[in-house]
Motif scaffolding. Structure first.
Motif, short mmCIF file in Angstrom:
data_model
loop_
_atom_site.label_atom_id
_atom_site.label_comp_id
_atom_site.label_asym_id
_atom_site.label_seq_id
_atom_site.Cartn_x
_atom_site.Cartn_y
_atom_site.Cartn_z
N THR A 42 0.83 -1.21 0.00
CA THR A 42 0.00 0.00 0.00
C THR A 42 0.86 1.25 0.00
O THR A 42 0.59 2.21 -0.74
N TRP B 2 2.26 1.69 -3.43
CA TRP B 2 1.21 2.13 -4.36
C TRP B 2 0.94 3.63 -4.21
O TRP B 2 0.90 4.37 -5.18
N TYR B 3 0.76 4.11 -2.98
CA TYR B 3 0.48 5.53 -2.77
C TYR B 3 1.70 6.39 -3.09
O TYR B 3 1.55 7.52 -3.57
N SER B 4 2.90 5.90 -2.85
CA SER B 4 4.11 6.64 -3.22
C SER B 4 4.21 6.76 -4.74
O SER B 4 4.55 7.83 -5.27
N PHE B 5 3.90 5.68 -5.44
CA PHE B 5 3.92 5.69 -6.90
C PHE B 5 2.89 6.69 -7.44
O PHE B 5 3.18 7.48 -8.33
N ARG B 6 1.68 6.67 -6.85
CA ARG B 6 0.64 7.61 -7.28
C ARG B 6 1.07 9.06 -7.04
O ARG B 6 0.83 9.93 -7.88
N ALA B 7 1.69 9.32 -5.90
CA ALA B 7 2.11 10.69 -5.58
C ALA B 7 3.21 11.15 -6.53
O ALA B 7 3.22 12.31 -6.97
N ARG C 266 3.61 10.23 -9.59
CA ARG C 266 3.03 10.43 -10.92
C ARG C 266 2.09 11.62 -10.96
O ARG C 266 1.52 11.93 -12.01
N TYR D 83 -0.86 12.06 -9.23
CA TYR D 83 -2.26 11.67 -9.20
C TYR D 83 -3.04 12.60 -8.28
O TYR D 83 -2.64 12.85 -7.15
N LYS D 84 -4.13 13.11 -8.75
CA LYS D 84 -5.04 13.94 -7.94
C LYS D 84 -6.30 13.13 -7.67
O LYS D 84 -6.93 12.62 -8.58
N GLU D 85 -6.66 13.03 -6.40
CA GLU D 85 -7.85 12.27 -6.02
C GLU D 85 -9.11 13.03 -6.43
O GLU D 85 -9.19 14.24 -6.21
#
Length: 125
Positions: free
Chosen positions: A97, A100-105, A107, A109-111
């Motif tokens: 997890t 995953w959140y580090s990868f999204r940040a 890239r 990614y905006k929630e």
């Protein structure tokens, strides 16, 4: 044979400090305690005929550990496989997890707004 009790001593040419200023900080205490433990444990050797286990065997509960042994009583530490394996699974899930959140940040990614609002209303009372 006299007993002296000095309440206070001041001298204008010496800096006025307390002993708490000279006390070591957390990091130096931490390093010192680990040095002492390593020195103390480096000399430990198993006795003849003693049943020992290697560090890789501890998480998989391959062998237990003799805690104490006497003539009539023996205490054997085995551990709880459910706790060990459950902790290993949860640790892996946490690391996945986090990745995953580090990868999204990274890239950018905006929630979406509706998901963010739902999360905030669910978490707060």
């Amino acid at each position: 044979n006299a007993l002296w009790n000095i309440e206070d001593n001041t001298f204008p040419k010496i800096e006025n400090i307390t002993l708490s200023d000279l006390a070591p900080g957390f990091v130096s205490k931490f390093i010192e305690s680990h040095k002492v433990m390593l020195q103390g444990n480096s000399g430990l050797k198993p006795k003849d005929g003693e049943w020992t286990s290697k560090p890789w065997e501890w998480p998989v509960l391959y062998k237990g550990q003799w805690f104490s042994a006497g003539e009539e009583h023996r205490v054997y530490l085995l551990g709880n496989p459910v706790i060990w394996w459950g902790n290993l699974v949860l640790l892996g899930a946490f690391l996945a997890t986090l990745a995953w959140y580090s990868f999204r940040a990274q890239r950018g990614y905006k929630e979406p707004k509706h998901k963010k609002e739902m999360r905030e209303t669910t978490v707060t009372p």
